[in-house]
Motif scaffolding. Structure first.
Motif, PDB file in Angstrom:
ATOM      1  N   LEU A  63      20.439 -87.602 -34.825  1.00  0.00           N
ATOM      2  CA  LEU A  63      19.109 -87.387 -35.389  1.00  0.00           C
ATOM      3  C   LEU A  63      18.689 -88.590 -36.226  1.00  0.00           C
ATOM      4  CD1 LEU A  63      19.661 -83.695 -36.512  1.00  0.00           C
ATOM      5  CD2 LEU A  63      18.294 -84.457 -34.567  1.00  0.00           C
ATOM      6  N   GLU A  64      17.582 -89.201 -35.858  1.00  0.00           N
ATOM      7  CA  GLU A  64      17.099 -90.384 -36.560  1.00  0.00           C
ATOM      8  C   GLU A  64      15.853 -90.103 -37.395  1.00  0.00           C
ATOM      9  OE1 GLU A  64      16.427 -93.274 -33.561  1.00  0.00           O
ATOM     10  OE2 GLU A  64      18.563 -93.519 -33.050  1.00  0.00           O
ATOM     11  N   ASP A  65      15.265 -88.920 -37.227  1.00  0.00           N
ATOM     12  CA  ASP A  65      13.975 -88.645 -37.862  1.00  0.00           C
ATOM     13  C   ASP A  65      14.084 -87.723 -39.069  1.00  0.00           C
ATOM     14  OD1 ASP A  65      12.743 -90.166 -35.912  1.00  0.00           O
ATOM     15  OD2 ASP A  65      12.462 -88.467 -34.565  1.00  0.00           O
ATOM     16  N   ALA A  66      15.274 -87.526 -39.614  1.00  0.00           N
ATOM     17  CA  ALA A  66      15.436 -86.608 -40.735  1.00  0.00           C
ATOM     18  C   ALA A  66      15.095 -87.301 -42.054  1.00  0.00           C
ATOM     19  CB  ALA A  66      16.859 -86.067 -40.770  1.00  0.00           C
ATOM     20  N   THR A  67      14.219 -86.678 -42.834  1.00  0.00           N
ATOM     21  CA  THR A  67      13.841 -87.202 -44.146  1.00  0.00           C
ATOM     22  C   THR A  67      14.521 -86.358 -45.222  1.00  0.00           C
ATOM     23  OG1 THR A  67      11.661 -87.833 -43.294  1.00  0.00           O
ATOM     24  CG2 THR A  67      11.923 -87.724 -45.688  1.00  0.00           C
ATOM     25  N   PRO A  68      15.341 -86.957 -46.084  1.00  0.00           N
ATOM     26  CA  PRO A  68      16.038 -86.160 -47.101  1.00  0.00           C
ATOM     27  C   PRO A  68      15.095 -85.678 -48.209  1.00  0.00           C
ATOM     28  CG  PRO A  68      16.563 -88.488 -47.362  1.00  0.00           C
ATOM     29  CD  PRO A  68      15.752 -88.371 -46.111  1.00  0.00           C
ATOM     30  N   ILE A  69      15.396 -84.498 -48.725  1.00  0.00           N
ATOM     31  CA  ILE A  69      14.752 -83.971 -49.930  1.00  0.00           C
ATOM     32  C   ILE A  69      15.772 -84.088 -51.057  1.00  0.00           C
ATOM     33  CG2 ILE A  69      13.765 -81.950 -51.069  1.00  0.00           C
ATOM     34  CD1 ILE A  69      13.052 -80.863 -48.295  1.00  0.00           C
ATOM     35  N   THR A  70      15.495 -84.934 -52.026  1.00  0.00           N
ATOM     36  CA  THR A  70      16.437 -85.101 -53.140  1.00  0.00           C
ATOM     37  C   THR A  70      15.997 -84.365 -54.397  1.00  0.00           C
ATOM     38  OG1 THR A  70      15.357 -87.177 -53.764  1.00  0.00           O
ATOM     39  CG2 THR A  70      17.254 -87.322 -52.284  1.00  0.00           C
ATOM     40  N   ARG A  71      14.705 -83.983 -54.456  1.00  0.00           N
ATOM     41  CA  ARG A  71      14.198 -83.245 -55.609  1.00  0.00           C
ATOM     42  C   ARG A  71      13.174 -82.214 -55.142  1.00  0.00           C
ATOM     43  NH1 ARG A  71      11.136 -87.113 -58.894  1.00  0.00           N
ATOM     44  NH2 ARG A  71      10.859 -88.166 -56.895  1.00  0.00           N
ATOM     45  N   ILE A  72      13.130 -81.077 -55.837  1.00  0.00           N
ATOM     46  CA  ILE A  72      12.138 -80.038 -55.563  1.00  0.00           C
ATOM     47  C   ILE A  72      11.446 -79.678 -56.874  1.00  0.00           C
ATOM     48  CG2 ILE A  72      11.687 -77.719 -54.676  1.00  0.00           C
ATOM     49  CD1 ILE A  72      14.208 -77.943 -53.000  1.00  0.00           C
ATOM     50  N   ALA A 200       3.631 -75.354 -49.829  1.00  0.00           N
ATOM     51  CA  ALA A 200       4.773 -76.266 -49.884  1.00  0.00           C
ATOM     52  C   ALA A 200       4.391 -77.611 -49.294  1.00  0.00           C
ATOM     53  CB  ALA A 200       5.962 -75.687 -49.126  1.00  0.00           C
ATOM     54  N   LEU A 201       4.851 -78.673 -49.941  1.00  0.00           N
ATOM     55  CA  LEU A 201       4.756 -80.028 -49.415  1.00  0.00           C
ATOM     56  C   LEU A 201       6.180 -80.522 -49.205  1.00  0.00           C
ATOM     57  CD1 LEU A 201       1.959 -81.771 -51.547  1.00  0.00           C
ATOM     58  CD2 LEU A 201       1.816 -81.046 -49.155  1.00  0.00           C
ATOM     59  N   LEU A 202       6.498 -80.915 -47.986  1.00  0.00           N
ATOM     60  CA  LEU A 202       7.844 -81.352 -47.628  1.00  0.00           C
ATOM     61  C   LEU A 202       7.794 -82.796 -47.145  1.00  0.00           C
ATOM     62  CD1 LEU A 202       8.823 -78.202 -45.510  1.00  0.00           C
ATOM     63  CD2 LEU A 202       9.246 -78.585 -47.955  1.00  0.00           C
ATOM     64  N   PRO A 203       8.555 -83.706 -47.755  1.00  0.00           N
ATOM     65  CA  PRO A 203       8.503 -85.113 -47.325  1.00  0.00           C
ATOM     66  C   PRO A 203       8.955 -85.268 -45.879  1.00  0.00           C
ATOM     67  CG  PRO A 203      10.366 -84.734 -48.791  1.00  0.00           C
ATOM     68  CD  PRO A 203       9.546 -83.483 -48.824  1.00  0.00           C
ATOM     69  N   LYS A 204       8.143 -85.945 -45.096  1.00  0.00           N
ATOM     70  CA  LYS A 204       8.434 -86.131 -43.673  1.00  0.00           C
ATOM     71  C   LYS A 204       7.991 -87.524 -43.273  1.00  0.00           C
ATOM     72  CE  LYS A 204       7.507 -84.238 -39.072  1.00  0.00           C
ATOM     73  NZ  LYS A 204       6.638 -83.324 -38.284  1.00  0.00           N
ATOM     74  N   GLY A 205       8.954 -88.419 -43.036  1.00  0.00           N
ATOM     75  CA  GLY A 205       8.606 -89.807 -42.782  1.00  0.00           C
ATOM     76  C   GLY A 205       7.922 -90.389 -44.002  1.00  0.00           C
TER      77      GLY A 205
END
Length: 388
Positions: A63-72, A200-205
């Motif tokens: 998987l190359e398109d995964a964006t990590p969530i480090t903070r919520i 919800a806003l989720l970081p994506k790219g």
């Protein structure tokens, strides 16, 4: 004949098949859609626990398109109380990851092919016939497939799906799309509670994936707004923590409900993932619980096989037995019902503007923010489930 027959080649079914193979158990997968069916355009939020499962199966590196969530960042509109969760506090590299559904399904599809796991596409299951020693699938083309254990992982789409033991219609729909914000996301996600439902806003790219929950009659109107009006409405609804909303992609809507069929099973048939439970997307629990269903079921099949061999028994007859499936149901009960109860609680307690509840919610968020042990407990339950 395979020891396990899996209905559904989506992520949950594919993970189950791959995990079974790691346990030395042959699985066959049947899928109603054609092999070249159009890819799903949804966005997924995977917990770090789900990443560990995919890593153990050799899928994560594909998987190359995964964006990590480090903070919520968690808040409620128009009232006090803010809570912040961070990966550093829980001592994990990321709380979760955001990626296209199509990217995960493509990686899993390739992993199934590389593992030489048989997948029969275009097989529409009309009826599942339980049995004491074998369960049988009756397909629309007249074919019959049999195995000591049938795992239904079709997302509850099949005609043979039983009526849920408990269900709740939230009278809400989710409006989903991608949006560009003035400020970079810096891998921070937002969960913003409003009287109409969570947003919800989720970081994506380099953008955000938006999940905007609204009452059913409002959601369709919101989704059909021209881009400029949609961005103004979103800014008014969400606030300015990310600066201005600059652009929005095409909008889609889908209804939100809770449906719990349960993990209990007998007569060689068990349901996992959305075929067993469908949750509201708040807190991103449903899909991750489904992956844990698949992993735990495969692990229990492996344990059952090994114990049978040690006793000199016949492994094929004990995989899928009533005793094994009862043990599976017991083992999954706390995790599944914990996720069902948690998401249902959030939706019903936060989706209103009742003053006493508004103040209680603020106190709850404040407690989550200032008591590190509570924060760690909640974060680990969201990441790893009941075993967190």
């Amino acid at each position: 004949m395979s020891a396990v027959l899996i209905v559904g080649a989506g992520p949950v079914g594919a993970v189950c098949a791959l995990a079974l193979q790691q346990q030395g158990i042959a699985a066959q997968v049947v899928e109603a859609q054609a092999e070249d069916a159009r890819a799903d355009t949804r966005t997924l939020a995977l917990s770090h626990g789900a990443r560990l499962i995919l890593d153990r199966l050799g899928v994560w590196d594909r998987l190359e398109d995964a964006t990590p969530i480090t903070r919520i960042h968690i808040s409620q509109r128009g009232a006090f109380g803010v809570a912040r969760l961070s990966a550093d506090e829980v001592k994990v590299p990321a709380l979760g990851y955001v990626l296209p559904y199509a990217a995960l399904t493509a990686a899993l599809k390739q992993a199934l092919a590389d593992a030489a796991i048989a997948v029969d596409y275009g097989v529409v299951v009309e009826r599942i016939e339980p049995g004491t020693e074998m369960a049988r699938l009756h397909a629309a083309d007249g074919s019959v497939h049999a195995a000591p254990l049938v795992v239904v992982a079709d997302g509850g789409r099949g005609e043979a799906a039983p009526k849920p033991k408990f269900e709740r219609d939230y009278d809400q729909m989710a409006v989903v799309c991608e949006v560009q914000t003035e400020l970079p996301h810096a891998n921070q996600a937002y969960e913003r509670f409003t009287p109409e439902g969570p947003a919800a806003l989720l970081p994506k790219g380099d953008r955000y994936a938006l999940v905007w929950t609204a009452r059913r009659e409002d959601a369709e109107r919101i989704a059909q707004l021209p881009d400029a009006e949609f961005l103004v409405a979103l800014a008014r609804h969400f606030g300015g923590r990310q600066g201005r909303f600059l652009s929005a992609g095409p909008r889609k809507t889908f209804p939100l409900k809770l449906a719990w069929t349960g993990s209990e099973a007998a007569d060689r048939v068990v349901r996992i993932g959305n075929a067993a439970q469908t949750l509201h997307p708040v807190a991103g629990q449903g899909f991750n619980i489904g992956l844990r269903d698949a992993w735990e079921l495969a692990s229990l099949c492996g344990d059952t096989q090994n114990e049978s061999i040690q006793r000199g028994g016949t492994p094929a007859s004990e995989i899928g037995s009533a005793a094994m499936l009862a043990a599976y149901a017991r083992g999954r009960r706390a995790d599944v019902l914990g996720g069902v109860g948690f998401t249902d609680f959030l939706v019903r307690v936060f989706s209103n503007d009742i003053a006493p509840l508004r103040h209680a919610r603020g106190l709850g968020l404040l407690a989550l923010e200032v008591f590190p042990p509570l924060k760690t407990f909640v974060a680990r339950r969201m990441i790893f489930g009941a075993r967190g």
